[in-house]
Design a protein around this motif. Structure first.
Motif, PDB file in Angstrom:
ATOM      1  N   ARG A 115      38.397  31.284  35.941  1.00  0.00           N
ATOM      2  CA  ARG A 115      38.207  31.577  34.669  1.00  0.00           C
ATOM      3  C   ARG A 115      38.563  32.491  34.401  1.00  0.00           C
TER       4      ARG A 115
ATOM      5  N   THR B 182      45.350  34.120  34.837  1.00  0.00           N
ATOM      6  CA  THR B 182      44.264  34.493  35.387  1.00  0.00           C
ATOM      7  C   THR B 182      44.408  36.377  35.639  1.00  0.00           C
ATOM      8  N   PRO B 183      44.053  36.882  34.911  1.00  0.00           N
ATOM      9  CA  PRO B 183      42.369  37.062  33.596  1.00  0.00           C
ATOM     10  C   PRO B 183      43.528  36.842  32.662  1.00  0.00           C
TER      11      PRO B 183
ATOM     12  N   ASP C  17      37.835  35.115  32.185  1.00  0.00           N
ATOM     13  CA  ASP C  17      38.070  36.087  33.100  1.00  0.00           C
ATOM     14  C   ASP C  17      37.662  37.021  34.480  1.00  0.00           C
TER      15      ASP C  17
ATOM     16  N   PRO D  35      38.166  32.051  40.994  1.00  0.00           N
ATOM     17  CA  PRO D  35      38.020  33.250  40.986  1.00  0.00           C
ATOM     18  C   PRO D  35      39.787  31.932  39.834  1.00  0.00           C
TER      19      PRO D  35
ATOM     20  N   GLN E 181      36.977  34.949  36.536  1.00  0.00           N
ATOM     21  CA  GLN E 181      35.863  34.368  37.742  1.00  0.00           C
ATOM     22  C   GLN E 181      35.281  33.597  37.898  1.00  0.00           C
ATOM     23  N   SER E 182      34.178  33.003  38.687  1.00  0.00           N
ATOM     24  CA  SER E 182      33.666  31.476  38.759  1.00  0.00           C
ATOM     25  C   SER E 182      32.750  31.246  38.636  1.00  0.00           C
ATOM     26  N   LYS E 183      32.251  29.830  38.301  1.00  0.00           N
ATOM     27  CA  LYS E 183      30.535  30.017  38.198  1.00  0.00           C
ATOM     28  C   LYS E 183      30.831  28.649  39.034  1.00  0.00           C
TER      29      LYS E 183
ATOM     30  N   CYS F 183      37.243  26.355  39.434  1.00  0.00           N
ATOM     31  CA  CYS F 183      36.279  27.419  38.862  1.00  0.00           C
ATOM     32  C   CYS F 183      34.437  27.101  39.198  1.00  0.00           C
TER      33      CYS F 183
END
Length: 165
Positions: free
Chosen positions: A18, A53-54, A20, A16, A22-24, A11
């Protein structure tokens, strides 16, 4: 000269993966410096453990990552689903990847029930952090791999070049 390898949460590399979806991703210049110094090995312990994922958010209940690995705590979703087996399997696969690639260090996502290296959510799903490590971070450190999080990149870059595991 061969660069040392660094295990990195996927992430943080912009994937993507995570809970949720998403990535960070981190911005430059830290990534430029990391890529210059290390060969980066991406992993997502939760995905490696077979979680989709998610997926529902999960927290460690009754302890920390070390406790979960010993069977004395569990990882569960807010609905009470026990996902401990997937988290432990993912931690084992992340360790396998680190060992296979000779990683002496890892850069993992802070506060995660898998990857948190110093703080994790307390299991109450109230966004309350407490001291402790996630499952993968704990297993990596138990096997001699130093774990950093994204707030510690400067310290990682300033550290002595690692010895291969």
């Amino acid at each position: 000269m061969t660069k040392p390898t660094l295990l990195v949460s996927s992430c943080l590399l912009g994937q993507p993966v995570r809970y949720d979806g998403q990535s960070k991703p981190l911005s430059n210049p830290p990534w430029t410096s990391l890529r210059q110094r290390f060969d980066l090995i991406p992993v997502c312990p939760e995905c490696l453990g077979g979680l989709p994922t998610p997926r529902p958010a999960a927290e460690i209940v009754g302890g920390n990552g070390r406790d979960a690995l010993a069977g004395n705590a569990r990882i569960q979703t807010a609905d009470g689903d026990d996902v401990s087996a997937a988290f432990i399997a993912g931690a084992e696969r992340a360790l396998d990847a680190a060992l296979q690639h000779g990683c002496a260090q890892a850069l993992l996502k802070a506060n995660s029930p898998s990857c948190g290296n110093s703080r994790i959510y307390d299991g109450s799903f109230s966004a309350t952090l407490r001291d402790g490590q996630g499952v993968a971070a704990s297993l990596l450190e138990q096997n001699g791999i130093t774990v950093w999080n994204e707030t510690e990149i400067d310290r990682l870059l300033d550290s002595e070049p690692p010895q291969t595991v």
